[in-house]
Design a protein around this motif. Structure first.
Motif, PDB file in Angstrom:
ATOM      1  N   CYS A 195     -27.935 -19.453 100.042  1.00  0.00           N
ATOM      2  CA  CYS A 195     -28.168 -18.416 101.061  1.00  0.00           C
ATOM      3  C   CYS A 195     -28.471 -18.987 102.442  1.00  0.00           C
ATOM      4  O   CYS A 195     -28.483 -18.252 103.427  1.00  0.00           O
ATOM      5  N   CYS A 252     -34.801 -22.486  96.023  1.00  0.00           N
ATOM      6  CA  CYS A 252     -34.915 -21.293  96.852  1.00  0.00           C
ATOM      7  C   CYS A 252     -35.670 -20.213  96.076  1.00  0.00           C
ATOM      8  O   CYS A 252     -35.327 -19.909  94.944  1.00  0.00           O
ATOM      9  N   ASP A 282     -33.069 -16.956  95.483  1.00  0.00           N
ATOM     10  CA  ASP A 282     -31.942 -16.948  94.537  1.00  0.00           C
ATOM     11  C   ASP A 282     -31.996 -18.108  93.541  1.00  0.00           C
ATOM     12  O   ASP A 282     -31.054 -18.299  92.781  1.00  0.00           O
ATOM     13  N   CYS A 336     -31.436 -23.924 101.569  1.00  0.00           N
ATOM     14  CA  CYS A 336     -30.839 -23.401 100.335  1.00  0.00           C
ATOM     15  C   CYS A 336     -29.323 -23.576 100.409  1.00  0.00           C
ATOM     16  O   CYS A 336     -28.691 -23.186 101.394  1.00  0.00           O
TER      17      CYS A 336
HETATM   18 ZN   LIG Z   1     -31.326 -19.142  98.689  1.00  0.00          ZN
END
Ligand SMILES: [Zn+2]
Length: 157
Positions: free
Chosen positions: A53, A64, A67, A50
């Protein structure tokens, strides 16, 4: 039943007699396709990190799930550690197998993911949680871009 009838017993919806014909096409998707092509053509493993994150998905994903950010493919070794395992002594028909097989959940290094696969080249009584293992692939000319291109995992030598 018509659409304006109120359903009061959900079990009625599950009552089916006879055969139901189902048609589907399963695709591995863009990320799965990249994973299998890399495995087939280069004998290497892909994960997806990701961009926001840093979670590393194995098998790879395009987005992801935490998020919804884009991911980027990252190459990984395919090695990992045994998280759990089971020794199988009987086949699907209930017949005792000549040689027990070991199936393990393997946490893949450098990722937050794992895979369930066969462990081989090791005796059941010597397998330990945390044991380092590496994948053994089919010879290049026999690979088809399928998960079966991974024959098994074995202890890192
Ligand atoms: Zn993420």
């Amino acid at each position: 039943m018509v659409f304006n009838e109120k359903i009061v017993n959900p079990a009625e919806l599950r009552h089916v007699e006879g055969k139901i014909e189902l048609y589907w096409i399963y695709t591995s998707g863009e990320a799965g396709d990249a994973f299998f092509k890399k495995l087939r053509d280069e004998g290497r493993f892909l994960a997806a990190k990701c961009r926001k994150c840093g979670h590393v998905f194995f098998p790879p994903r395009l987005y992801c799930e935490f998020d919804f950010s884009d991911t980027e493919f990252v190459e990984i070794s395919g090695e990992g550690c045994v998280k759990a395992f089971s020794v199988v002594s009987y086949d699907a028909d209930g017949n005792r197998m000549e040689k027990p097989e070991i199936y393990a959940i393997i946490e893949i290094d450098g990722t937050d993911g794992s895979i369930i696969h066969l462990l081989s080249e090791v005796e059941p009584e010597t397998v330990e949680i945390g044991m380092k293992v590496q994948p053994v692939l089919k010879p290049e000319e026999e690979r088809e871009g399928r998960i079966t291109d991974i024959l098994y995992f074995k202890p890192v030598s």
